[in-house]
Write a protein that holds these residues in place. Sequence first.
Motif, PDB file in Angstrom:
ATOM      1  N   GLU A   1     -36.744  84.771 -15.637  1.00 56.24           N
ATOM      2  CA  GLU A   1     -37.720  85.291 -14.684  1.00 56.24           C
ATOM      3  C   GLU A   1     -37.057  85.430 -13.326  1.00 56.24           C
ATOM      4  O   GLU A   1     -36.318  84.554 -12.889  1.00 56.24           O
ATOM      5  CB  GLU A   1     -38.925  84.363 -14.574  1.00 56.24           C
ATOM      6  CG  GLU A   1     -39.727  84.276 -15.858  1.00 56.24           C
ATOM      7  CD  GLU A   1     -40.914  83.337 -15.755  1.00 56.24           C
ATOM      8  OE1 GLU A   1     -41.076  82.648 -14.717  1.00 56.24           O
ATOM      9  OE2 GLU A   1     -41.691  83.295 -16.720  1.00 56.24           O
ATOM     10  N   THR A   2     -37.335  86.552 -12.671  1.00 55.84           N
ATOM     11  CA  THR A   2     -36.856  86.778 -11.318  1.00 55.84           C
ATOM     12  C   THR A   2     -38.052  86.889 -10.383  1.00 55.84           C
ATOM     13  O   THR A   2     -39.167  87.181 -10.807  1.00 55.84           O
ATOM     14  CB  THR A   2     -36.014  88.066 -11.226  1.00 55.84           C
ATOM     15  OG1 THR A   2     -36.816  89.182 -11.575  1.00 55.84           O
ATOM     16  CG2 THR A   2     -34.786  87.984 -12.126  1.00 55.84           C
ATOM     17  N   SER A   3     -37.800  86.638  -9.123  1.00 57.19           N
ATOM     18  CA  SER A   3     -38.819  86.778  -8.085  1.00 57.19           C
ATOM     19  C   SER A   3     -38.144  87.515  -6.935  1.00 57.19           C
ATOM     20  O   SER A   3     -37.299  86.947  -6.249  1.00 57.19           O
ATOM     21  CB  SER A   3     -39.308  85.407  -7.645  1.00 57.19           C
ATOM     22  OG  SER A   3     -40.252  85.528  -6.607  1.00 57.19           O
TER      23      SER A   3
ATOM     24  N   ARG B   1     -34.284  87.122  -6.441  1.00 56.44           N
ATOM     25  CA  ARG B   1     -33.815  85.781  -6.819  1.00 56.44           C
ATOM     26  C   ARG B   1     -34.082  85.482  -8.285  1.00 56.44           C
ATOM     27  O   ARG B   1     -35.094  85.887  -8.843  1.00 56.44           O
ATOM     28  CB  ARG B   1     -34.540  84.713  -5.997  1.00 56.44           C
ATOM     29  CG  ARG B   1     -34.124  84.690  -4.570  1.00 56.44           C
ATOM     30  CD  ARG B   1     -34.754  83.538  -3.855  1.00 56.44           C
ATOM     31  NE  ARG B   1     -34.235  83.496  -2.494  1.00 56.44           N
ATOM     32  CZ  ARG B   1     -34.747  82.755  -1.545  1.00 56.44           C
ATOM     33  NH1 ARG B   1     -35.790  82.006  -1.778  1.00 56.44           N
ATOM     34  NH2 ARG B   1     -34.213  82.771  -0.352  1.00 56.44           N
TER      35      ARG B   1
ATOM     36  N   ALA C   1     -35.513  83.081 -10.689  1.00 59.55           N
ATOM     37  CA  ALA C   1     -36.554  82.067 -10.520  1.00 59.55           C
ATOM     38  C   ALA C   1     -36.425  80.948 -11.537  1.00 59.55           C
ATOM     39  O   ALA C   1     -36.517  79.771 -11.197  1.00 59.55           O
ATOM     40  CB  ALA C   1     -37.936  82.702 -10.620  1.00 59.55           C
ATOM     41  N   ARG C   2     -36.215  81.306 -12.821  1.00 59.32           N
ATOM     42  CA  ARG C   2     -36.182  80.267 -13.852  1.00 59.32           C
ATOM     43  C   ARG C   2     -35.739  80.840 -15.179  1.00 59.32           C
ATOM     44  O   ARG C   2     -35.779  82.041 -15.395  1.00 59.32           O
ATOM     45  CB  ARG C   2     -37.547  79.621 -14.009  1.00 59.32           C
ATOM     46  CG  ARG C   2     -38.629  80.616 -14.421  1.00 59.32           C
ATOM     47  CD  ARG C   2     -39.995  80.017 -14.534  1.00 59.32           C
ATOM     48  NE  ARG C   2     -40.436  79.605 -13.233  1.00 59.32           N
ATOM     49  CZ  ARG C   2     -41.646  79.253 -12.916  1.00 59.32           C
ATOM     50  NH1 ARG C   2     -42.592  79.249 -13.810  1.00 59.32           N
ATOM     51  NH2 ARG C   2     -41.970  78.881 -11.704  1.00 59.32           N
TER      52      ARG C   2
ATOM     53  N   GLU D   1     -35.131  75.454 -13.829  1.00 57.09           N
ATOM     54  CA  GLU D   1     -35.105  76.165 -12.558  1.00 57.09           C
ATOM     55  C   GLU D   1     -33.932  75.714 -11.698  1.00 57.09           C
ATOM     56  O   GLU D   1     -33.602  74.526 -11.674  1.00 57.09           O
ATOM     57  CB  GLU D   1     -36.389  75.902 -11.774  1.00 57.09           C
ATOM     58  CG  GLU D   1     -37.636  76.422 -12.441  1.00 57.09           C
ATOM     59  CD  GLU D   1     -38.892  76.139 -11.651  1.00 57.09           C
ATOM     60  OE1 GLU D   1     -38.892  75.201 -10.811  1.00 57.09           O
ATOM     61  OE2 GLU D   1     -39.887  76.833 -11.881  1.00 57.09           O
TER      62      GLU D   1
ATOM     63  N   PRO E   1     -31.911  78.381  -4.074  1.00 61.44           N
ATOM     64  CA  PRO E   1     -32.028  79.811  -4.386  1.00 61.44           C
ATOM     65  C   PRO E   1     -30.749  80.401  -4.983  1.00 61.44           C
ATOM     66  O   PRO E   1     -29.644  80.092  -4.539  1.00 61.44           O
ATOM     67  CB  PRO E   1     -32.328  80.450  -3.030  1.00 61.44           C
ATOM     68  CG  PRO E   1     -32.896  79.354  -2.199  1.00 61.44           C
ATOM     69  CD  PRO E   1     -32.214  78.094  -2.671  1.00 61.44           C
TER      70      PRO E   1
ATOM     71  N   PRO F   1     -39.624  80.527  -5.665  1.00 62.91           N
ATOM     72  CA  PRO F   1     -39.129  80.958  -6.963  1.00 62.91           C
ATOM     73  C   PRO F   1     -40.089  80.548  -8.063  1.00 62.91           C
ATOM     74  O   PRO F   1     -40.539  79.405  -8.122  1.00 62.91           O
ATOM     75  CB  PRO F   1     -37.794  80.241  -7.092  1.00 62.91           C
ATOM     76  CG  PRO F   1     -37.388  79.922  -5.703  1.00 62.91           C
ATOM     77  CD  PRO F   1     -38.677  79.729  -4.942  1.00 62.91           C
ATOM     78  N   GLY F   2     -40.399  81.486  -8.893  1.00 59.42           N
ATOM     79  CA  GLY F   2     -41.215  81.185 -10.065  1.00 59.42           C
ATOM     80  C   GLY F   2     -42.703  81.113  -9.825  1.00 59.42           C
ATOM     81  O   GLY F   2     -43.448  80.848 -10.747  1.00 59.42           O
ATOM     82  N   GLU F   3     -43.167  81.327  -8.615  1.00 58.31           N
ATOM     83  CA  GLU F   3     -44.602  81.297  -8.344  1.00 58.31           C
ATOM     84  C   GLU F   3     -45.130  82.710  -8.369  1.00 58.31           C
ATOM     85  O   GLU F   3     -44.724  83.547  -7.568  1.00 58.31           O
ATOM     86  CB  GLU F   3     -44.875  80.645  -6.989  1.00 58.31           C
ATOM     87  CG  GLU F   3     -44.458  79.196  -6.953  1.00 58.31           C
ATOM     88  CD  GLU F   3     -44.663  78.585  -5.589  1.00 58.31           C
ATOM     89  OE1 GLU F   3     -44.359  77.412  -5.459  1.00 58.31           O
ATOM     90  OE2 GLU F   3     -45.108  79.272  -4.657  1.00 58.31           O
ATOM     91  N   TYR F   4     -46.049  82.990  -9.303  1.00 59.71           N
ATOM     92  CA  TYR F   4     -46.489  84.361  -9.522  1.00 59.71           C
ATOM     93  C   TYR F   4     -47.952  84.512  -9.187  1.00 59.71           C
ATOM     94  O   TYR F   4     -48.821  84.047  -9.722  1.00 59.71           O
ATOM     95  CB  TYR F   4     -46.210  84.780 -10.959  1.00 59.71           C
ATOM     96  CG  TYR F   4     -44.751  84.769 -11.243  1.00 59.71           C
ATOM     97  CD1 TYR F   4     -43.983  85.896 -11.009  1.00 59.71           C
ATOM     98  CD2 TYR F   4     -44.107  83.628 -11.705  1.00 59.71           C
ATOM     99  CE1 TYR F   4     -42.626  85.899 -11.244  1.00 59.71           C
ATOM    100  CE2 TYR F   4     -42.764  83.634 -11.930  1.00 59.71           C
ATOM    101  CZ  TYR F   4     -42.026  84.758 -11.692  1.00 59.71           C
ATOM    102  OH  TYR F   4     -40.680  84.757 -11.945  1.00 59.71           O
TER     103      TYR F   4
END
Length: 167
Positions: free
Chosen positions: A67-69, A72, A74-75, A86, A90, A164-167
């Motif tokens: 997963e990218t954000s 970056r 993310a995880r 994770e 960054p 990172p990783g917060e959607y």
Amino acid sequence: MADEAGGAARAPMVWALAVRSTESGPPYAEVIVEVGPRLHGDLLSDLVDSGFTIAAGEPPDTTGVVETSGSRLARLVLVGGRQVWEPASPVEASEGWLAAAEGRGGVIVIVVPPGTWPPGLMELEPQARIDVFTRSLELARAAGRVFHGMTAVETGSADPEYGPGEY
């Protein structure tokens, strides 16, 4: 699991992104991960449960997801979403890496054993750094200690309000 409180302190993690050219077709985006000895066995178990294999030949398709954000990493999500790994800090992805991930519709994840990143690697000149790490990686691969697999890639929010990783 790596995202528990104190995970980075108990088991240092190194994440690197690379773009590998091919003779035919678009380049591949790669994520190279090394975790410390305390969590290496847990990560290997998650990898195997997700379809990764010892690195020989072409990487198999897996159930893993990178997963990218924004720009970056993310995880890394494994075992059908039940295990999340994770970076502690960054990890910026270049435009070339993001384009390669999108162009292939996936990312090759390579997990190396603890100690693969030689001490002092980052102080070397860029080409020397690549040469030294490549030799170390090939030794670990020849010893059957490197795992790899092709994962899906998912893009999340680029909103700076989110980490990172917060959607």
